[in-house]
Scaffold this motif. Structure first.
Motif, PDB file in Angstrom:
ATOM      1  N   SER A  65       0.803  -1.121   0.007  1.00  0.00           N
ATOM      2  CA  SER A  65       0.155   0.010   0.028  1.00  0.00           C
ATOM      3  C   SER A  65       0.892   1.308   0.039  1.00  0.00           C
ATOM      4  O   SER A  65       0.642   2.358  -0.663  1.00  0.00           O
ATOM      5  CB  SER A  65      -0.739   0.060   1.117  1.00  0.00           C
ATOM      6  OG  SER A  65      -0.246   0.189   2.443  1.00  0.00           O
ATOM      7  N   ALA A  66       2.030   1.190   0.784  1.00  0.00           N
ATOM      8  CA  ALA A  66       2.664   2.371   0.743  1.00  0.00           C
ATOM      9  C   ALA A  66       3.362   2.876  -0.621  1.00  0.00           C
ATOM     10  O   ALA A  66       3.320   4.022  -1.145  1.00  0.00           O
ATOM     11  CB  ALA A  66       3.890   2.267   1.689  1.00  0.00           C
ATOM     12  N   GLY A  67       3.798   1.691  -1.349  1.00  0.00           N
ATOM     13  CA  GLY A  67       4.220   1.967  -2.687  1.00  0.00           C
ATOM     14  C   GLY A  67       3.096   2.747  -3.598  1.00  0.00           C
ATOM     15  O   GLY A  67       3.185   3.590  -4.403  1.00  0.00           O
ATOM     16  N   ARG A  68       2.126   2.062  -3.587  1.00  0.00           N
ATOM     17  CA  ARG A  68       0.883   2.328  -4.425  1.00  0.00           C
ATOM     18  C   ARG A  68       0.434   3.894  -4.196  1.00  0.00           C
ATOM     19  O   ARG A  68       0.256   4.786  -5.061  1.00  0.00           O
ATOM     20  CB  ARG A  68      -0.300   1.405  -4.132  1.00  0.00           C
ATOM     21  CG  ARG A  68      -0.150   0.220  -4.887  1.00  0.00           C
ATOM     22  CD  ARG A  68      -1.512  -0.518  -4.622  1.00  0.00           C
ATOM     23  NE  ARG A  68      -2.506  -0.021  -5.525  1.00  0.00           N
ATOM     24  CZ  ARG A  68      -2.978  -1.135  -6.424  1.00  0.00           C
ATOM     25  NH1 ARG A  68      -2.564  -2.221  -6.483  1.00  0.00           N
ATOM     26  NH2 ARG A  68      -3.875  -0.917  -7.290  1.00  0.00           N
ATOM     27  N   THR A  69       0.410   4.170  -2.745  1.00  0.00           N
ATOM     28  CA  THR A  69       0.136   5.548  -2.283  1.00  0.00           C
ATOM     29  C   THR A  69       1.053   6.356  -2.960  1.00  0.00           C
ATOM     30  O   THR A  69       0.510   7.507  -3.572  1.00  0.00           O
ATOM     31  CB  THR A  69       0.168   5.379  -0.828  1.00  0.00           C
ATOM     32  OG1 THR A  69      -0.703   4.585  -0.398  1.00  0.00           O
ATOM     33  CG2 THR A  69      -0.379   7.200  -0.305  1.00  0.00           C
ATOM     34  N   ILE A  70       2.377   6.062  -2.706  1.00  0.00           N
ATOM     35  CA  ILE A  70       3.354   7.051  -3.184  1.00  0.00           C
ATOM     36  C   ILE A  70       3.050   7.232  -4.897  1.00  0.00           C
ATOM     37  O   ILE A  70       3.193   8.442  -5.104  1.00  0.00           O
ATOM     38  CB  ILE A  70       4.586   6.720  -2.901  1.00  0.00           C
ATOM     39  CG1 ILE A  70       5.007   6.716  -1.585  1.00  0.00           C
ATOM     40  CG2 ILE A  70       5.738   7.335  -3.811  1.00  0.00           C
ATOM     41  CD1 ILE A  70       6.228   5.942  -0.926  1.00  0.00           C
ATOM     42  N   VAL A  71       2.970   6.359  -5.405  1.00  0.00           N
ATOM     43  CA  VAL A  71       3.037   6.441  -6.939  1.00  0.00           C
ATOM     44  C   VAL A  71       1.817   7.086  -7.339  1.00  0.00           C
ATOM     45  O   VAL A  71       1.622   8.129  -8.201  1.00  0.00           O
ATOM     46  CB  VAL A  71       2.973   5.109  -7.673  1.00  0.00           C
ATOM     47  CG1 VAL A  71       2.643   5.170  -9.245  1.00  0.00           C
ATOM     48  CG2 VAL A  71       4.096   4.340  -7.539  1.00  0.00           C
ATOM     49  N   ARG A  72       0.393   6.631  -6.709  1.00  0.00           N
ATOM     50  CA  ARG A  72      -0.646   7.541  -7.145  1.00  0.00           C
ATOM     51  C   ARG A  72      -0.783   9.039  -6.723  1.00  0.00           C
ATOM     52  O   ARG A  72      -0.993   9.840  -7.437  1.00  0.00           O
ATOM     53  CB  ARG A  72      -1.924   6.958  -6.337  1.00  0.00           C
ATOM     54  CG  ARG A  72      -3.284   7.283  -6.596  1.00  0.00           C
ATOM     55  CD  ARG A  72      -4.372   6.691  -5.949  1.00  0.00           C
ATOM     56  NE  ARG A  72      -3.942   6.740  -4.385  1.00  0.00           N
ATOM     57  CZ  ARG A  72      -4.266   5.620  -3.658  1.00  0.00           C
ATOM     58  NH1 ARG A  72      -4.734   4.320  -4.365  1.00  0.00           N
ATOM     59  NH2 ARG A  72      -3.971   5.528  -2.266  1.00  0.00           N
ATOM     60  N   THR A  73      -0.040   9.449  -5.428  1.00  0.00           N
ATOM     61  CA  THR A  73      -0.042  10.869  -5.106  1.00  0.00           C
ATOM     62  C   THR A  73       0.952  11.453  -6.262  1.00  0.00           C
ATOM     63  O   THR A  73       0.589  12.548  -6.552  1.00  0.00           O
ATOM     64  CB  THR A  73       0.727  10.858  -3.758  1.00  0.00           C
ATOM     65  OG1 THR A  73      -0.238  10.124  -2.812  1.00  0.00           O
ATOM     66  CG2 THR A  73       0.545  12.282  -3.333  1.00  0.00           C
ATOM     67  N   PHE A  74       2.021  10.981  -6.524  1.00  0.00           N
ATOM     68  CA  PHE A  74       2.852  11.326  -7.488  1.00  0.00           C
ATOM     69  C   PHE A  74       1.965  11.662  -9.063  1.00  0.00           C
ATOM     70  O   PHE A  74       1.942  12.905  -9.436  1.00  0.00           O
ATOM     71  CB  PHE A  74       4.164  10.439  -7.752  1.00  0.00           C
ATOM     72  CG  PHE A  74       5.128  10.855  -8.794  1.00  0.00           C
ATOM     73  CD1 PHE A  74       5.642  12.123  -8.498  1.00  0.00           C
ATOM     74  CD2 PHE A  74       5.491  10.321  -9.924  1.00  0.00           C
ATOM     75  CE1 PHE A  74       6.886  12.902  -9.371  1.00  0.00           C
ATOM     76  CE2 PHE A  74       6.347  10.835 -10.889  1.00  0.00           C
ATOM     77  CZ  PHE A  74       6.950  12.021 -10.546  1.00  0.00           C
TER      78      PHE A  74
ATOM     79  N   TRP B   4      -7.797  11.026  -0.444  1.00  0.00           N
ATOM     80  CA  TRP B   4      -7.805  11.352   1.125  1.00  0.00           C
ATOM     81  C   TRP B   4      -8.448  12.338   1.562  1.00  0.00           C
ATOM     82  O   TRP B   4      -9.291  12.639   2.488  1.00  0.00           O
ATOM     83  CB  TRP B   4      -6.191  11.503   1.403  1.00  0.00           C
ATOM     84  CG  TRP B   4      -6.068  11.951   3.008  1.00  0.00           C
ATOM     85  CD1 TRP B   4      -5.723  10.622   3.804  1.00  0.00           C
ATOM     86  CD2 TRP B   4      -5.927  13.062   3.712  1.00  0.00           C
ATOM     87  NE1 TRP B   4      -5.464  11.436   4.909  1.00  0.00           N
ATOM     88  CE2 TRP B   4      -5.780  12.779   4.818  1.00  0.00           C
ATOM     89  CE3 TRP B   4      -6.398  14.411   3.021  1.00  0.00           C
ATOM     90  CZ2 TRP B   4      -5.803  13.924   5.911  1.00  0.00           C
ATOM     91  CZ3 TRP B   4      -6.134  15.338   4.021  1.00  0.00           C
ATOM     92  CH2 TRP B   4      -5.948  15.068   5.349  1.00  0.00           C
TER      93      TRP B   4
END
Lengths: 326, 53
Positions: A65-74, B4
């Motif tokens: 989830s951490a990796g996905r969140t970073i990629v998605r936010t980017f 979020w």
């Protein structure tokens, strides 16, 4: 599908529907999946109606989830920046026009009020205040802007600005006027469309000054036999015939931004090259070039051809008829 | 990021849609009236005057 399964399908919807209204809608997504699996083993075949797709998200929350969140936010940040850039284009092309339009309307109303009230006029125009109006008949009979004193960015937001140290309307020497080509009302948007002998009219409190664009560099040779015979071109002749100092002063010139001498009394020459009495009365317009860039400046040189005192009751329309532009 | 924000908006769906629209409009207004006018003079396409070197 077969009739053996029918009894099962009837059993499942009932508990499922009864459970749904209990919880708040949608929110408990994460809680639902764990509750469902226990029910499912009985009903492998008929999953779709009761269970909703939320099952996969449960997995994604669990692993990576951490990796996905970073990629998605980017990705979201990049999309956002793209939208911001598009908004800036909208701002530059439309919003600044709208803002400048309001400033221009105000300046125009103020100038009319000042001219209407007959009190003594300021000898020296105040910085940032309109003191004249510019018309270019070939841009349309209703094309006009007030000319403000000064060429700082705040003044140019209102409309074209007058280089403070240059000549005033009608004076011998060179009256320099700068204006935006893109956004901010874009007064000088079409400056590249001006041809030789096109009129540029400056209106002051008491007079109209008619300037006409000088012959272009490629028209100067053979002017008298060529375009010079057009009645519009009376009093317009290549300035180099008048004095060699004017050799570079033609209708349209593209220069680098540092050529402040484009608005010198004799363009592109030291200020004292000619005595004031033998200087031609010029009007020089400057704007950016190419459009959307400030790499260079486009310079339009024009020469005073006639000047008319304002008659009571006679306005710009009458002037147009008089100079043959109506 | 947007997910979020969406999850943290309070109220029922209609209220959240409305709040989100207000937020978007607020950001656009901030850009148009504050950020862009500030940034514009630093960008290289609005100088129209000639200046002596």
């Amino acid at each position: 599908m077969s009739r053996y399964e029918e009894p099962e399908t009837r059993e499942i919807p009932i508990p499922d529907f009864s459970r749904r209204p209990a919880g708040p809608p949608r929110r408990p997504r994460q809680q639902q999946p764990p509750q469902r699996p226990p029910r499912r083993p009985d009903s492998n075949h008929r999953q779709p109606p009761p269970t909703r797709p939320p099952a996969p998200p449960a997995k994604s929350e669990g692993g990576g989830s951490a990796g996905r969140t970073i990629v998605r936010t980017f990705g979201e940040v990049l999309i956002t920046l793209g939208v911001v850039v598009l908004l800036f284009v909208v701002y530059e092309l439309y919003v600044t026009n709208w803002m400048s339009g309001k400033l221009q309307d105000q300046a125009s109303a103020d100038l009319d009020a000042e001219w209407a009230n007959e009190r003594e006029l300021h000898a020296e125009p105040l910085d940032g205040k309109a003191f004249a109006r510019i018309y270019i008949p070939s841009f349309g009979a209703d094309w006009n802007f007030t000319v403000q004193q000064g060429v700082d960015s705040e003044t140019l937001e209102i409309g074209p600005g007058h280089y403070k140290t240059t000549a005033m309307p009608g004076e011998p020497g060179n009256m320099g006027v700068a204006g935006h080509r893109v956004g901010k009302g874009a007064p000088f948007n079409d400056l590249d469309l001006l041809n030789s002998c096109d009129a540029i009219v400056i209106e002051t409190a008491d007079s109209f000054y008619v300037y006409r664009v000088l012959p272009m560099a490629d028209e100067a040779a053979g002017w008298a036999e060529g375009k010079g015979r057009d009645p519009k071109c009376a009093n317009v002749a290549p300035l180099r015939d008048r004095d060699g100092a004017y050799a570079e002063t033609v209708g349209r010139v593209i220069v680098t931004p540092g050529r402040g001498d484009a608005v010198a009394p004799v363009p592109y020459q030291p200020a004292d090259v000619l005595p004031k009495a033998s200087q031609a009365a010029l009007l020089t317009l400057t704007t950016c070039h190419p459009r959307f860039s400030d790499r260079e400046r486009m310079i339009i040189h024009s020469v005073l051809t006639n000047q008319l005192k304002k008659q009571p009751g006679a306005g710009y329309d009458d002037l147009l008829a008089e100079i043959g532009e109506a | 990021m947007y997910g979020w924000i969406w999850r943290h908006l309070p109220g029922p769906l209609a209220v959240r849609v409305l709040t989100a629209a207000v937020l978007v409009l607020g950001v656009v207004a901030l850009l148009m009236f504050v950020v862009f006018p500030w940034a514009e003079p630093m960008l290289p396409f609005n100088d129209v005057a000639v200046e002596p070197e």
